[in-house]
Design a protein around this motif. Structure first.
Motif, PDB file in Angstrom:
ATOM      1  N   HIS A  45      36.528  11.487  88.482  1.00 26.75           N
ATOM      2  CA  HIS A  45      35.953  12.552  89.710  1.00 26.75           C
ATOM      3  C   HIS A  45      34.613  13.364  90.145  1.00 26.75           C
ATOM      4  CE1 HIS A  45      39.605   9.595  92.007  1.00 26.75           C
ATOM      5  NE2 HIS A  45      40.316  10.316  91.266  1.00 26.75           N
ATOM      6  N   GLY A  46      33.775  13.248  90.547  1.00 25.00           N
ATOM      7  CA  GLY A  46      32.772  13.785  90.844  1.00 25.00           C
ATOM      8  C   GLY A  46      32.723  13.741  92.430  1.00 25.00           C
ATOM      9  N   CYS A  47      31.357  12.931  92.902  1.00 27.88           N
ATOM     10  CA  CYS A  47      31.539  13.117  93.812  1.00 27.88           C
ATOM     11  C   CYS A  47      32.361  12.738  94.876  1.00 27.88           C
ATOM     12  CB  CYS A  47      30.441  12.617  94.651  1.00 27.88           C
ATOM     13  SG  CYS A  47      30.309  11.151  93.884  1.00 27.88           S
ATOM     14  N   ASP A  48      32.833  11.631  94.517  1.00 21.59           N
ATOM     15  CA  ASP A  48      33.846  10.538  95.123  1.00 21.59           C
ATOM     16  C   ASP A  48      32.952  10.121  96.442  1.00 21.59           C
ATOM     17  OD1 ASP A  48      36.312   9.863  93.490  1.00 21.59           O
ATOM     18  OD2 ASP A  48      37.374  11.458  94.944  1.00 21.59           O
ATOM     19  N   VAL A  49      32.572   9.543  96.575  1.00 23.82           N
ATOM     20  CA  VAL A  49      30.947   9.175  97.670  1.00 23.82           C
ATOM     21  C   VAL A  49      29.878   8.156  97.544  1.00 23.82           C
ATOM     22  CG1 VAL A  49      31.736  10.966  99.197  1.00 23.82           C
ATOM     23  CG2 VAL A  49      29.604  11.184  97.733  1.00 23.82           C
ATOM     24  N   GLY A  50      29.969   8.139  95.719  1.00 30.94           N
ATOM     25  CA  GLY A  50      29.087   7.566  94.433  1.00 30.94           C
ATOM     26  C   GLY A  50      27.726   7.340  95.080  1.00 30.94           C
ATOM     27  N   ASP A  51      27.898   9.009  94.636  1.00 34.90           N
ATOM     28  CA  ASP A  51      26.013   9.717  94.317  1.00 34.90           C
ATOM     29  C   ASP A  51      26.254  10.528  92.770  1.00 34.90           C
ATOM     30  OD1 ASP A  51      25.593   9.327  96.777  1.00 34.90           O
ATOM     31  OD2 ASP A  51      25.919  11.525  97.375  1.00 34.90           O
ATOM     32  N   CYS A  52      27.215  10.367  92.138  1.00 35.70           N
ATOM     33  CA  CYS A  52      26.935  11.445  90.841  1.00 35.70           C
ATOM     34  C   CYS A  52      27.500  10.614  89.916  1.00 35.70           C
ATOM     35  CB  CYS A  52      27.652  12.570  90.890  1.00 35.70           C
ATOM     36  SG  CYS A  52      29.638  12.174  90.483  1.00 35.70           S
ATOM     37  N   GLY A  53      27.064   9.251  89.616  1.00 36.76           N
ATOM     38  CA  GLY A  53      27.753   8.180  87.758  1.00 36.76           C
ATOM     39  C   GLY A  53      29.034   8.853  87.727  1.00 36.76           C
ATOM     40  N   ALA A  54      30.053   9.595  87.935  1.00 37.19           N
ATOM     41  CA  ALA A  54      30.959  10.149  86.839  1.00 37.19           C
ATOM     42  C   ALA A  54      31.752   9.328  86.519  1.00 37.19           C
ATOM     43  CB  ALA A  54      31.014  11.985  87.304  1.00 37.19           C
ATOM     44  N   CYS A  55      31.768   8.476  87.443  1.00 42.24           N
ATOM     45  CA  CYS A  55      32.458   7.403  87.459  1.00 42.24           C
ATOM     46  C   CYS A  55      32.158   6.233  87.289  1.00 42.24           C
ATOM     47  CB  CYS A  55      33.023   7.139  88.804  1.00 42.24           C
ATOM     48  SG  CYS A  55      31.718   6.409  90.568  1.00 42.24           S
ATOM     49  N   THR A  56      31.023   5.989  86.472  1.00 41.75           N
ATOM     50  CA  THR A  56      30.712   4.958  85.910  1.00 41.75           C
ATOM     51  C   THR A  56      31.327   3.863  85.177  1.00 41.75           C
ATOM     52  OG1 THR A  56      28.402   5.620  86.509  1.00 41.75           O
ATOM     53  CG2 THR A  56      27.892   3.349  85.408  1.00 41.75           C
ATOM     54  N   VAL A  57      31.467   2.670  85.583  1.00 41.89           N
ATOM     55  CA  VAL A  57      32.555   1.701  84.780  1.00 41.89           C
ATOM     56  C   VAL A  57      31.530   0.361  84.857  1.00 41.89           C
ATOM     57  CG1 VAL A  57      34.757   2.512  84.967  1.00 41.89           C
ATOM     58  CG2 VAL A  57      34.210   0.821  85.865  1.00 41.89           C
ATOM     59  N   LEU A  58      32.058  -0.555  83.342  1.00 43.30           N
ATOM     60  CA  LEU A  58      31.294  -1.840  83.575  1.00 43.30           C
ATOM     61  C   LEU A  58      32.346  -3.092  84.110  1.00 43.30           C
ATOM     62  CD1 LEU A  58      29.131  -1.963  80.235  1.00 43.30           C
ATOM     63  CD2 LEU A  58      28.502  -0.693  82.753  1.00 43.30           C
ATOM     64  N   VAL A  59      31.540  -3.468  85.247  1.00 42.33           N
ATOM     65  CA  VAL A  59      33.046  -5.108  85.581  1.00 42.33           C
ATOM     66  C   VAL A  59      32.045  -5.850  84.975  1.00 42.33           C
ATOM     67  CG1 VAL A  59      33.954  -5.624  87.260  1.00 42.33           C
ATOM     68  CG2 VAL A  59      33.597  -3.446  86.874  1.00 42.33           C
ATOM     69  N   ASN A  60      32.306  -6.867  84.323  1.00 43.00           N
ATOM     70  CA  ASN A  60      31.358  -8.128  83.698  1.00 43.00           C
ATOM     71  C   ASN A  60      30.607  -7.736  83.235  1.00 43.00           C
ATOM     72  OD1 ASN A  60      34.383  -9.906  84.630  1.00 43.00           O
ATOM     73  ND2 ASN A  60      33.130 -10.152  86.192  1.00 43.00           N
ATOM     74  N   GLY A  61      30.710  -5.955  82.978  1.00 41.00           N
ATOM     75  CA  GLY A  61      28.793  -6.562  81.855  1.00 41.00           C
ATOM     76  C   GLY A  61      27.755  -5.224  82.551  1.00 41.00           C
ATOM     77  N   ALA A  62      28.311  -5.526  84.286  1.00 38.64           N
ATOM     78  CA  ALA A  62      27.878  -4.659  84.833  1.00 38.64           C
ATOM     79  C   ALA A  62      28.137  -3.141  85.108  1.00 38.64           C
ATOM     80  CB  ALA A  62      27.292  -5.330  86.480  1.00 38.64           C
ATOM     81  N   PRO A  63      27.330  -1.853  86.044  1.00 36.42           N
ATOM     82  CA  PRO A  63      28.069  -1.438  86.140  1.00 36.42           C
ATOM     83  C   PRO A  63      28.074  -1.035  87.626  1.00 36.42           C
ATOM     84  CG  PRO A  63      25.069  -0.733  85.960  1.00 36.42           C
ATOM     85  CD  PRO A  63      26.151  -2.479  85.776  1.00 36.42           C
ATOM     86  N   ARG A  64      29.462  -0.297  87.277  1.00 33.61           N
ATOM     87  CA  ARG A  64      29.409  -0.500  89.187  1.00 33.61           C
ATOM     88  C   ARG A  64      30.161   1.650  89.323  1.00 33.61           C
ATOM     89  NH1 ARG A  64      31.352  -4.986  91.706  1.00 33.61           N
ATOM     90  NH2 ARG A  64      31.932  -3.337  93.420  1.00 33.61           N
ATOM     91  N   LEU A  65      30.052   1.870  90.269  1.00 29.80           N
ATOM     92  CA  LEU A  65      30.924   2.943  90.791  1.00 29.80           C
ATOM     93  C   LEU A  65      32.337   2.725  91.162  1.00 29.80           C
ATOM     94  CD1 LEU A  65      27.748   4.308  92.431  1.00 29.80           C
ATOM     95  CD2 LEU A  65      27.594   5.632  90.139  1.00 29.80           C
ATOM     96  N   SER A  66      33.058   3.348  90.629  1.00 31.83           N
ATOM     97  CA  SER A  66      34.700   2.752  90.285  1.00 31.83           C
ATOM     98  C   SER A  66      35.177   3.884  91.463  1.00 31.83           C
ATOM     99  CB  SER A  66      35.535   3.299  89.567  1.00 31.83           C
ATOM    100  OG  SER A  66      35.052   4.033  89.122  1.00 31.83           O
ATOM    101  N   CYS A  67      34.554   4.686  92.176  1.00 29.05           N
ATOM    102  CA  CYS A  67      34.802   5.853  93.081  1.00 29.05           C
ATOM    103  C   CYS A  67      34.558   4.936  94.476  1.00 29.05           C
ATOM    104  CB  CYS A  67      34.777   6.688  93.430  1.00 29.05           C
ATOM    105  SG  CYS A  67      32.664   7.026  93.734  1.00 29.05           S
ATOM    106  N   ILE A  68      33.571   3.959  94.621  1.00 27.34           N
ATOM    107  CA  ILE A  68      33.640   3.462  95.713  1.00 27.34           C
ATOM    108  C   ILE A  68      33.809   1.826  96.341  1.00 27.34           C
ATOM    109  CG2 ILE A  68      31.826   5.253  96.884  1.00 27.34           C
ATOM    110  CD1 ILE A  68      29.655   3.128  96.185  1.00 27.34           C
ATOM    111  N   THR A  69      34.727   1.064  94.870  1.00 28.38           N
ATOM    112  CA  THR A  69      34.591   0.380  94.527  1.00 28.38           C
ATOM    113  C   THR A  69      35.916  -0.051  94.265  1.00 28.38           C
ATOM    114  OG1 THR A  69      33.015  -0.082  92.646  1.00 28.38           O
ATOM    115  CG2 THR A  69      34.466  -1.945  92.460  1.00 28.38           C
ATOM    116  N   LEU A  70      36.725  -1.033  95.257  1.00 27.45           N
ATOM    117  CA  LEU A  70      38.393  -1.455  95.570  1.00 27.45           C
ATOM    118  C   LEU A  70      38.429  -1.416  93.940  1.00 27.45           C
ATOM    119  CD1 LEU A  70      38.539  -2.875  99.270  1.00 27.45           C
ATOM    120  CD2 LEU A  70      39.495  -0.625  98.264  1.00 27.45           C
TER     121      LEU A  70
END
Ligand code: FES
Ligand code: FES
Length: 165
Positions: A45-70
């Protein structure tokens, strides 16, 4: 998508190669699913609004910001988190480069950088410095000044392409 009364939903997906099936609130974010439901706290959890990238994971190989992804958006998906990057107990070359270049101070941003770079290298195995900079610039580090992070990204690129670094 199967739903339960009171807006819970049944989510099935694979996380770092393991199949998961969970009953979760429909409004659960992917980051909270990973951290709270699955105990995978590498994604931050960094910013929790999609700005910092600390929450990045790969979904089907693509980077996603997990804090703003359901979490529901990951139905039947293949997820990779920083916990799944090392293989067989050996650090991934990106992780090894961060370690060797001492590219972290507090380290809070590091998982996000590792995942963002992994997505880049998976798509473009030998990216230019400009492409590295573009990816690194999308993630926020408040400690390092980015010099060592860029050095780590370059080292990973060289090693993964069989060149000395
Ligand atoms: S915590 Fe997700 S982008 Fe900052
Ligand atoms: S090392 Fe502290 S935020 Fe990047």
């Amino acid at each position: 998508m199967p739903t339960e009364p009171d807006d819970d939903l049944v989510l099935t997906l694979r996380v770092n190669g393991d199949r998961k099936r969970l009953l979760i609130p429909a409004n659960r974010t992917l980051l909270n699913l990973l951290r709270q439901d699955l105990g995978l706290t590498g994604s931050k959890h960094g910013c929790d609004v999609g700005d910092c990238g600390a929450c990045t994971v790969l979904v089907n190989g693509a980077p996603r910001l997990s804090c703003i992804t359901l979490a529901a958006e990951a139905q039947d998906a293949e997820l990779l988190t920083v916990e799944g990057v090392a293989v067989g107990g050996a650090l991934h070359p990106i992780q090894a480069a961060f370690h060797e270049q001492v590219a972290a101070q507090c380290g809070y941003c590091t998982p996000g950088f590792v995942m963002a770079l992994k997505a880049l290298f998976d798509e473009r195995p030998d990216p230019s410095d400009a492409e590295l900079n573009e990816v690194l610039g999308a993630n926020i580090c408040r400690c390092t000044g980015y010099t060592k992070i860029l050095a780590a990204a370059r080292q990973a690129r060289e090693r993964m392409n069989g060149r000395s670094a």
